[in-house]
Motif scaffolding. Structure first.
Motif, PDB file in Angstrom:
ATOM      1  N   GLY A  80     121.290  84.919  65.415  1.00  0.00           N
ATOM      2  CA  GLY A  80     121.700  86.291  65.192  1.00  0.00           C
ATOM      3  C   GLY A  80     120.820  86.944  64.146  1.00  0.00           C
ATOM      4  N   TYR A  81     121.194  88.141  63.771  1.00  0.00           N
ATOM      5  CA  TYR A  81     120.462  88.902  62.760  1.00  0.00           C
ATOM      6  C   TYR A  81     121.236  88.828  61.455  1.00  0.00           C
ATOM      7  CZ  TYR A  81     117.674  90.691  66.575  1.00  0.00           C
ATOM      8  OH  TYR A  81     116.845  90.795  67.662  1.00  0.00           O
ATOM      9  N   LEU A  82     120.600  88.277  60.432  1.00  0.00           N
ATOM     10  CA  LEU A  82     121.238  88.108  59.133  1.00  0.00           C
ATOM     11  C   LEU A  82     120.908  89.298  58.245  1.00  0.00           C
ATOM     12  CD1 LEU A  82     122.958  86.236  57.365  1.00  0.00           C
ATOM     13  CD2 LEU A  82     120.836  85.154  56.605  1.00  0.00           C
ATOM     14  N   ASP A  83     121.931  90.069  57.913  1.00  0.00           N
ATOM     15  CA  ASP A  83     121.797  91.214  57.007  1.00  0.00           C
ATOM     16  C   ASP A  83     120.740  92.221  57.449  1.00  0.00           C
ATOM     17  OD1 ASP A  83     123.847  90.273  55.389  1.00  0.00           O
ATOM     18  OD2 ASP A  83     122.478  89.086  54.169  1.00  0.00           O
ATOM     19  N   GLY A  84     120.706  92.521  58.713  1.00  0.00           N
ATOM     20  CA  GLY A  84     119.814  93.569  59.202  1.00  0.00           C
ATOM     21  C   GLY A  84     118.969  93.125  60.377  1.00  0.00           C
ATOM     22  N   ARG A  85     118.407  94.087  61.065  1.00  0.00           N
ATOM     23  CA  ARG A  85     117.629  93.832  62.280  1.00  0.00           C
ATOM     24  C   ARG A  85     116.272  93.206  62.014  1.00  0.00           C
ATOM     25  NH1 ARG A  85     120.662  93.396  66.523  1.00  0.00           N
ATOM     26  NH2 ARG A  85     122.216  95.009  66.590  1.00  0.00           N
ATOM     27  N   ASN A  86     115.851  93.125  60.777  1.00  0.00           N
ATOM     28  CA  ASN A  86     114.531  92.573  60.468  1.00  0.00           C
ATOM     29  C   ASN A  86     114.570  91.081  60.170  1.00  0.00           C
ATOM     30  OD1 ASN A  86     113.497  95.145  60.713  1.00  0.00           O
ATOM     31  ND2 ASN A  86     113.696  95.586  58.536  1.00  0.00           N
ATOM     32  N   ASN A  87     115.738  90.451  60.282  1.00  0.00           N
ATOM     33  CA  ASN A  87     115.850  89.053  59.871  1.00  0.00           C
ATOM     34  C   ASN A  87     116.597  88.232  60.931  1.00  0.00           C
ATOM     35  OD1 ASN A  87     115.645  86.786  58.285  1.00  0.00           O
ATOM     36  ND2 ASN A  87     117.388  87.313  56.992  1.00  0.00           N
ATOM     37  N   PHE A  88     115.903  87.922  62.041  1.00  0.00           N
ATOM     38  CA  PHE A  88     116.493  87.089  63.084  1.00  0.00           C
ATOM     39  C   PHE A  88     116.460  85.636  62.613  1.00  0.00           C
ATOM     40  CE2 PHE A  88     116.314  84.419  66.878  1.00  0.00           C
ATOM     41  CZ  PHE A  88     117.414  84.891  67.561  1.00  0.00           C
ATOM     42  N   VAL A  89     117.598  84.963  62.705  1.00  0.00           N
ATOM     43  CA  VAL A  89     117.692  83.552  62.297  1.00  0.00           C
ATOM     44  C   VAL A  89     118.210  82.714  63.452  1.00  0.00           C
ATOM     45  CG1 VAL A  89     118.001  84.045  59.828  1.00  0.00           C
ATOM     46  CG2 VAL A  89     120.003  83.892  61.316  1.00  0.00           C
ATOM     47  N   GLU A  90     117.799  81.470  63.463  1.00  0.00           N
ATOM     48  CA  GLU A  90     118.243  80.548  64.508  1.00  0.00           C
ATOM     49  C   GLU A  90     118.512  79.190  63.869  1.00  0.00           C
ATOM     50  OE1 GLU A  90     116.936  80.445  68.864  1.00  0.00           O
ATOM     51  OE2 GLU A  90     115.608  79.032  67.853  1.00  0.00           O
ATOM     52  N   PHE A  91     119.654  78.627  64.187  1.00  0.00           N
ATOM     53  CA  PHE A  91     120.078  77.333  63.659  1.00  0.00           C
ATOM     54  C   PHE A  91     120.306  76.376  64.828  1.00  0.00           C
ATOM     55  CE2 PHE A  91     121.306  80.414  60.503  1.00  0.00           C
ATOM     56  CZ  PHE A  91     121.061  79.784  59.300  1.00  0.00           C
ATOM     57  N   GLN A  92     119.985  75.120  64.622  1.00  0.00           N
ATOM     58  CA  GLN A  92     120.298  74.066  65.585  1.00  0.00           C
ATOM     59  C   GLN A  92     121.509  73.310  65.082  1.00  0.00           C
ATOM     60  OE1 GLN A  92     118.711  73.564  68.600  1.00  0.00           O
ATOM     61  NE2 GLN A  92     117.717  75.475  68.033  1.00  0.00           N
ATOM     62  N   LEU A 147     126.205  88.231  59.854  1.00  0.00           N
ATOM     63  CA  LEU A 147     125.393  87.683  60.936  1.00  0.00           C
ATOM     64  C   LEU A 147     125.816  88.427  62.194  1.00  0.00           C
ATOM     65  CD1 LEU A 147     123.269  85.591  61.772  1.00  0.00           C
ATOM     66  CD2 LEU A 147     125.142  83.992  62.220  1.00  0.00           C
ATOM     67  N   ASP A 148     124.931  89.298  62.700  1.00  0.00           N
ATOM     68  CA  ASP A 148     125.245  90.156  63.837  1.00  0.00           C
ATOM     69  C   ASP A 148     124.571  89.668  65.115  1.00  0.00           C
ATOM     70  OD1 ASP A 148     126.824  92.061  62.393  1.00  0.00           O
ATOM     71  OD2 ASP A 148     124.952  92.816  61.517  1.00  0.00           O
ATOM     72  N   ASP A 149     125.080  90.128  66.241  1.00  0.00           N
ATOM     73  CA  ASP A 149     124.607  89.698  67.567  1.00  0.00           C
ATOM     74  C   ASP A 149     124.624  88.183  67.669  1.00  0.00           C
ATOM     75  OD1 ASP A 149     124.283  92.294  68.363  1.00  0.00           O
ATOM     76  OD2 ASP A 149     122.134  92.354  67.960  1.00  0.00           O
TER      77      ASP A 149
END
Length: 148
Positions: free
Chosen positions: A133-145, A121-123
């Motif tokens: 952050g980005y999960l396993d690459g720049r094409n997969n932005f994820v957001e959790f509450q 999980l980057d950035d």
């Protein structure tokens, strides 16, 4: 002559001992995450581990999914995924992982689920009850509450 020989021998021995003691704490050529709370080290582990992180999304087949991530201070974690299908069926998966900060700035998390199964999980952003952050690459932005 003997006194100076012993002096230099003593200095060499002291240098070897100092290197030996620090080798337990420092890994050369990569970042070593010892979760040090000292000056100059911004520790976000307490924030990361303070709650369950929840995300809702639709997978590529259109199924409704809920994912929960729990990070613990002992560097273990649980990844829980619930998939609801249109016919009413439900699948639930639970995966255990080990995690660590991948860089000194604590903006990348390494999650190891097992041999040859690692996610990054980057950035990483943690704030305002949000983990993203980005999960396993720049094409997969994820957001959790956060859920307490």
């Amino acid at each position: 002559m003997k006194t100076s020989t012993f002096k230099y021998f003593g200095l060499a021995l002291m240098a070897i001992l100092m290197v030996s003691f620090t080798s337990c704490e420092v890994e050369i050529d990569s970042f070593y995450d010892d979760d040090n709370n000292g000056a100059g080290y911004y520790n976000r582990s307490a924030d990361l581990c303070s709650r369950t992180w929840v995300s809702f999304y639709r997978d590529m087949d259109g199924n409704y999914c809920r994912q929960e991530l729990d990070f613990f201070l002992d560097r273990t974690g649980i990844d829980y995924i619930r998939v609801e299908y249109p016919n009413g069926a439900v699948d639930q998966y639970e995966y255990n992982f080990r995690w660590s900060w991948e860089n000194y700035a604590q903006t990348s998390i390494r999650m190891s689920y097992g041999p040859n199964d690692v996610s990054y999980l980057d950035d990483v952003y943690i704030g305002g009850n949000r983990l993203s952050g980005y999960l396993d690459g720049r094409n997969n932005f994820v957001e959790f509450q956060g859920k307490r």
